[in-house]
Design a protein around this motif. Structure first.
Motif, PDB file in Angstrom:
ATOM      1  N   CYS A  51       0.824  -1.214   0.000  1.00 26.82           N
ATOM      2  CA  CYS A  51       0.000   0.000   0.000  1.00 26.82           C
ATOM      3  C   CYS A  51       0.859   1.265   0.000  1.00 26.82           C
ATOM      4  O   CYS A  51       0.454   2.282  -0.549  1.00 26.82           O
ATOM      5  CB  CYS A  51      -0.977   0.002   1.164  1.00 26.82           C
ATOM      6  N   ILE A  52       2.041   1.211   0.598  1.00 25.51           N
ATOM      7  CA  ILE A  52       2.895   2.411   0.648  1.00 25.51           C
ATOM      8  C   ILE A  52       3.281   2.839  -0.766  1.00 25.51           C
ATOM      9  O   ILE A  52       3.032   3.968  -1.186  1.00 25.51           O
ATOM     10  CB  ILE A  52       4.158   2.158   1.497  1.00 25.51           C
ATOM     11  N   GLU A  53       3.871   1.931  -1.504  1.00 24.84           N
ATOM     12  CA  GLU A  53       4.315   2.229  -2.870  1.00 24.84           C
ATOM     13  C   GLU A  53       3.126   2.491  -3.792  1.00 24.84           C
ATOM     14  O   GLU A  53       3.148   3.418  -4.602  1.00 24.84           O
ATOM     15  CB  GLU A  53       5.134   1.037  -3.385  1.00 24.84           C
ATOM     16  N   ASP A  54       2.083   1.678  -3.668  1.00 23.60           N
ATOM     17  CA  ASP A  54       0.916   1.834  -4.546  1.00 23.60           C
ATOM     18  C   ASP A  54       0.186   3.151  -4.300  1.00 23.60           C
ATOM     19  O   ASP A  54      -0.214   3.828  -5.255  1.00 23.60           O
ATOM     20  CB  ASP A  54      -0.055   0.666  -4.355  1.00 23.60           C
ATOM     21  N   LEU A  55       0.006   3.520  -3.033  1.00 17.16           N
ATOM     22  CA  LEU A  55      -0.666   4.788  -2.722  1.00 17.16           C
ATOM     23  C   LEU A  55       0.163   5.962  -3.214  1.00 17.16           C
ATOM     24  O   LEU A  55      -0.374   6.909  -3.800  1.00 17.16           O
ATOM     25  CB  LEU A  55      -0.949   4.908  -1.223  1.00 17.16           C
ATOM     26  N   HIS A  56       1.470   5.910  -3.030  1.00 18.53           N
ATOM     27  CA  HIS A  56       2.335   6.990  -3.502  1.00 18.53           C
ATOM     28  C   HIS A  56       2.229   7.132  -5.021  1.00 18.53           C
ATOM     29  O   HIS A  56       2.116   8.245  -5.551  1.00 18.53           O
ATOM     30  CB  HIS A  56       3.785   6.755  -3.065  1.00 18.53           C
ATOM     31  N   ALA A  57       2.236   6.015  -5.740  1.00 22.65           N
ATOM     32  CA  ALA A  57       2.116   6.053  -7.205  1.00 22.65           C
ATOM     33  C   ALA A  57       0.768   6.642  -7.625  1.00 22.65           C
ATOM     34  O   ALA A  57       0.703   7.463  -8.552  1.00 22.65           O
ATOM     35  CB  ALA A  57       2.284   4.643  -7.780  1.00 22.65           C
ATOM     36  N   MET A  58      -0.316   6.261  -6.935  1.00 19.97           N
ATOM     37  CA  MET A  58      -1.634   6.806  -7.255  1.00 19.97           C
ATOM     38  C   MET A  58      -1.658   8.317  -7.021  1.00 19.97           C
ATOM     39  O   MET A  58      -2.172   9.079  -7.839  1.00 19.97           O
ATOM     40  CB  MET A  58      -2.707   6.118  -6.408  1.00 19.97           C
ATOM     41  N   LEU A  59      -1.079   8.758  -5.901  1.00 20.11           N
ATOM     42  CA  LEU A  59      -1.059  10.191  -5.592  1.00 20.11           C
ATOM     43  C   LEU A  59      -0.267  10.968  -6.643  1.00 20.11           C
ATOM     44  O   LEU A  59      -0.679  12.046  -7.066  1.00 20.11           O
ATOM     45  CB  LEU A  59      -0.449  10.433  -4.213  1.00 20.11           C
ATOM     46  N   LYS A  60       0.863  10.420  -7.068  1.00 18.47           N
ATOM     47  CA  LYS A  60       1.675  11.083  -8.099  1.00 18.47           C
ATOM     48  C   LYS A  60       0.886  11.202  -9.392  1.00 18.47           C
ATOM     49  O   LYS A  60       0.895  12.240 -10.047  1.00 18.47           O
ATOM     50  CB  LYS A  60       2.974  10.311  -8.332  1.00 18.47           C
ATOM     51  N   GLN A  61       0.198  10.129  -9.752  1.00 16.93           N
ATOM     52  CA  GLN A  61      -0.601  10.137 -10.978  1.00 16.93           C
ATOM     53  C   GLN A  61      -1.766  11.112 -10.850  1.00 16.93           C
ATOM     54  O   GLN A  61      -2.072  11.834 -11.785  1.00 16.93           O
ATOM     55  CB  GLN A  61      -1.111   8.730 -11.278  1.00 16.93           C
ATOM     56  N   TYR A  62      -2.408  11.158  -9.689  1.00 12.81           N
ATOM     57  CA  TYR A  62      -3.534  12.062  -9.454  1.00 12.81           C
ATOM     58  C   TYR A  62      -3.072  13.506  -9.553  1.00 12.81           C
ATOM     59  O   TYR A  62      -3.763  14.348 -10.116  1.00 12.81           O
ATOM     60  CB  TYR A  62      -4.150  11.758  -8.081  1.00 12.81           C
ATOM     61  N   GLY A  63      -1.915  13.811  -8.964  1.00 13.59           N
ATOM     62  CA  GLY A  63      -1.289  15.111  -9.137  1.00 13.59           C
ATOM     63  C   GLY A  63      -1.862  16.279  -8.345  1.00 13.59           C
ATOM     64  O   GLY A  63      -1.498  17.423  -8.592  1.00 13.59           O
ATOM     65  N   ASP A  64      -2.772  16.035  -7.410  1.00 12.84           N
ATOM     66  CA  ASP A  64      -3.372  17.124  -6.649  1.00 12.84           C
ATOM     67  C   ASP A  64      -3.773  16.590  -5.279  1.00 12.84           C
ATOM     68  O   ASP A  64      -3.574  15.418  -4.978  1.00 12.84           O
ATOM     69  CB  ASP A  64      -4.607  17.651  -7.391  1.00 12.84           C
ATOM     70  N   TRP A  65      -4.343  17.461  -4.449  1.00 12.54           N
ATOM     71  CA  TRP A  65      -4.852  17.041  -3.146  1.00 12.54           C
ATOM     72  C   TRP A  65      -6.019  16.083  -3.339  1.00 12.54           C
ATOM     73  O   TRP A  65      -6.848  16.280  -4.223  1.00 12.54           O
ATOM     74  CB  TRP A  65      -5.329  18.250  -2.348  1.00 12.54           C
ATOM     75  N   ILE A  66      -6.087  15.054  -2.506  1.00 11.87           N
ATOM     76  CA  ILE A  66      -7.204  14.108  -2.533  1.00 11.87           C
ATOM     77  C   ILE A  66      -7.680  13.898  -1.094  1.00 11.87           C
ATOM     78  O   ILE A  66      -6.867  13.774  -0.182  1.00 11.87           O
ATOM     79  CB  ILE A  66      -6.815  12.777  -3.214  1.00 11.87           C
TER      80      ILE A  66
END
Length: 135
Positions: A51-66
């Motif tokens: 989840c650490i790596e996957d969440l970080h990758a999702m956040l980078k792809q999202y590119g904004d506050w979530i």
């Protein structure tokens, strides 16, 4: 941070995003799988370590506050939140990152502060409705 932080002997000491509760996390293994053990008072939750790596990758792809959108397993997660992503069939593991039946929720409460401690994300610390984004 020393390299032994994140072990059972030296767990990460964290606070929930609103800064109201302290808890700890560490990496362990269960059934041959790397997991995060999250201890909140007497409650112990397990999350897939990916989840650490996957969440970080999702956040980078999202590119904004979530929005974090933390919710217990029994409650529905608000769409478009970290919590919803952490249990979605669309995420990289195809479902729940939480591993203990009945305690699989609260992903949006307990995992974001770890990413912040690891220097991977910024997390807001308001009384409620906190958000995060990748660094």
């Amino acid at each position: 941070m020393t390299s032994d932080v994140g072990t059972k002997e030296h767990p990460w000491q964290l606070k929930t995003p609103p800064q109201t509760s302290e808890y700890e996390m560490y990496q362990s293994e269960k059934d041959g799988k790397a997991i995060l053990v999250c201890t909140v008072g007497k409650t112990v939750l397990h999350y897939d370590y990916r989840c650490i790596e996957d969440l970080h990758a999702m956040l980078k792809q999202y590119g904004d506050w979530i929005e974090l959108g933390s919710a217990d397993e029994q409650k529905p997660a608000k769409e478009g939140t970290v919590e919803a992503w952490g249990r979605s069939p669309e995420n990289p593991i195809g479902g729940w990152y939480g591993l203990k039946k009945g305690f699989r929720g609260r992903f949006g409460m307990y995992v974001p502060p770890l990413l912040e401690a690891l220097g991977l994300a910024e997390v807001e610390h308001n009384p409620r409705n906190n958000r995060m984004r990748a660094i």
